[in-house]
Scaffold this motif. Sequence first.
Motif, PDB file in Angstrom:
ATOM      1  N   UNK A 104      -7.785  12.140   3.691  1.00  0.00           N
ATOM      2  CA  UNK A 104      -8.358  11.650   4.945  1.00  0.00           C
ATOM      3  C   UNK A 104      -8.081  10.157   5.133  1.00  0.00           C
ATOM      4  N   UNK A 105      -6.993   9.693   4.575  1.00  0.00           N
ATOM      5  CA  UNK A 105      -6.575   8.288   4.669  1.00  0.00           C
ATOM      6  C   UNK A 105      -5.216   8.221   5.340  1.00  0.00           C
ATOM      7  N   UNK A 106      -5.126   7.443   6.421  1.00  0.00           N
ATOM      8  CA  UNK A 106      -3.862   7.298   7.137  1.00  0.00           C
ATOM      9  C   UNK A 106      -3.066   6.091   6.660  1.00  0.00           C
ATOM     10  N   UNK A 107      -3.738   5.098   6.103  1.00  0.00           N
ATOM     11  CA  UNK A 107      -3.078   3.846   5.745  1.00  0.00           C
ATOM     12  C   UNK A 107      -2.379   3.943   4.395  1.00  0.00           C
ATOM     13  N   UNK A 108      -1.495   3.008   4.170  1.00  0.00           N
ATOM     14  CA  UNK A 108      -0.823   2.866   2.882  1.00  0.00           C
ATOM     15  C   UNK A 108      -1.124   1.475   2.346  1.00  0.00           C
ATOM     16  N   UNK A 109      -1.162   1.270   1.049  1.00  0.00           N
ATOM     17  CA  UNK A 109      -0.855   2.258   0.026  1.00  0.00           C
ATOM     18  C   UNK A 109      -1.969   3.292  -0.097  1.00  0.00           C
ATOM     19  N   UNK A 134       7.446   6.192   1.739  1.00  0.00           N
ATOM     20  CA  UNK A 134       7.550   7.281   2.712  1.00  0.00           C
ATOM     21  C   UNK A 134       8.578   6.998   3.789  1.00  0.00           C
ATOM     22  N   UNK A 135       8.723   5.729   4.170  1.00  0.00           N
ATOM     23  CA  UNK A 135       9.678   5.388   5.224  1.00  0.00           C
ATOM     24  C   UNK A 135      11.127   5.458   4.750  1.00  0.00           C
ATOM     25  N   UNK A 136      11.323   5.665   3.462  1.00  0.00           N
ATOM     26  CA  UNK A 136      12.677   5.782   2.909  1.00  0.00           C
ATOM     27  C   UNK A 136      12.980   7.206   2.453  1.00  0.00           C
ATOM     28  N   UNK A 137      12.121   8.154   2.841  1.00  0.00           N
ATOM     29  CA  UNK A 137      12.289   9.540   2.408  1.00  0.00           C
ATOM     30  C   UNK A 137      12.884  10.419   3.496  1.00  0.00           C
ATOM     31  N   UNK A 138      13.455   9.806   4.505  1.00  0.00           N
ATOM     32  CA  UNK A 138      14.084  10.574   5.572  1.00  0.00           C
ATOM     33  C   UNK A 138      13.095  11.468   6.288  1.00  0.00           C
ATOM     34  N   UNK A 139      13.506  12.684   6.575  1.00  0.00           N
ATOM     35  CA  UNK A 139      12.679  13.623   7.326  1.00  0.00           C
ATOM     36  C   UNK A 139      11.443  14.075   6.552  1.00  0.00           C
ATOM     37  N   UNK A 140      11.437  13.927   5.233  1.00  0.00           N
ATOM     38  CA  UNK A 140      10.297  14.362   4.428  1.00  0.00           C
ATOM     39  C   UNK A 140       9.124  13.391   4.506  1.00  0.00           C
ATOM     40  N   UNK A 141       9.386  12.126   4.831  1.00  0.00           N
ATOM     41  CA  UNK A 141       8.342  11.107   4.851  1.00  0.00           C
ATOM     42  C   UNK A 141       7.144  11.466   5.710  1.00  0.00           C
ATOM     43  N   UNK A 147      -5.997  11.372  -9.515  1.00  0.00           N
ATOM     44  CA  UNK A 147      -7.280  11.126  -8.854  1.00  0.00           C
ATOM     45  C   UNK A 147      -7.072  10.059  -7.791  1.00  0.00           C
ATOM     46  N   UNK A 148      -7.507  10.335  -6.574  1.00  0.00           N
ATOM     47  CA  UNK A 148      -7.338   9.412  -5.462  1.00  0.00           C
ATOM     48  C   UNK A 148      -8.290   8.228  -5.602  1.00  0.00           C
ATOM     49  N   UNK A 149      -7.727   7.019  -5.548  1.00  0.00           N
ATOM     50  CA  UNK A 149      -8.516   5.800  -5.609  1.00  0.00           C
ATOM     51  C   UNK A 149      -8.837   5.319  -4.200  1.00  0.00           C
ATOM     52  N   UNK A 150      -7.832   5.321  -3.340  1.00  0.00           N
ATOM     53  CA  UNK A 150      -7.974   4.828  -1.973  1.00  0.00           C
ATOM     54  C   UNK A 150      -6.812   3.910  -1.647  1.00  0.00           C
ATOM     55  N   UNK A 151      -7.087   2.900  -0.856  1.00  0.00           N
ATOM     56  CA  UNK A 151      -6.061   1.943  -0.473  1.00  0.00           C
ATOM     57  C   UNK A 151      -6.088   0.706  -1.355  1.00  0.00           C
ATOM     58  N   UNK A 152      -5.467  -0.356  -0.866  1.00  0.00           N
ATOM     59  CA  UNK A 152      -5.382  -1.602  -1.623  1.00  0.00           C
ATOM     60  C   UNK A 152      -6.760  -2.177  -1.928  1.00  0.00           C
ATOM     61  N   UNK A 153      -7.621  -2.274  -0.915  1.00  0.00           N
ATOM     62  CA  UNK A 153      -8.954  -2.843  -1.137  1.00  0.00           C
ATOM     63  C   UNK A 153      -9.732  -2.035  -2.170  1.00  0.00           C
TER      64      UNK A 153
END
Length: 64
Positions: free
Chosen positions: A29-34, A10-17, A41-47
């Motif tokens: 409802x997740x702010x963190x990455x990955x 996302x940080x390399x997608x310019x204004x679209x990120x 299907x959404x798994x979640x983050x790294x953990x």
Amino acid sequence: MNVDYAVHELDKMGDDGPEIQMALFKKTNQKSVPNVFVKQQHIGGNDDTQAAAREGKLQEMLGL
């Protein structure tokens, strides 16, 4: 696991990120990455992803 995957930095997608990050937040409802999805299907983050792998859920979702 020898599967094809895509990474979207996302940080390399310019204004679209930031716009994409907000859309992901609204969807997951997740702010963190990955922010991991398998076959749309959404798994979640790294953990969450590592836990799914330990439990065999990730392999099942991938058809392994």
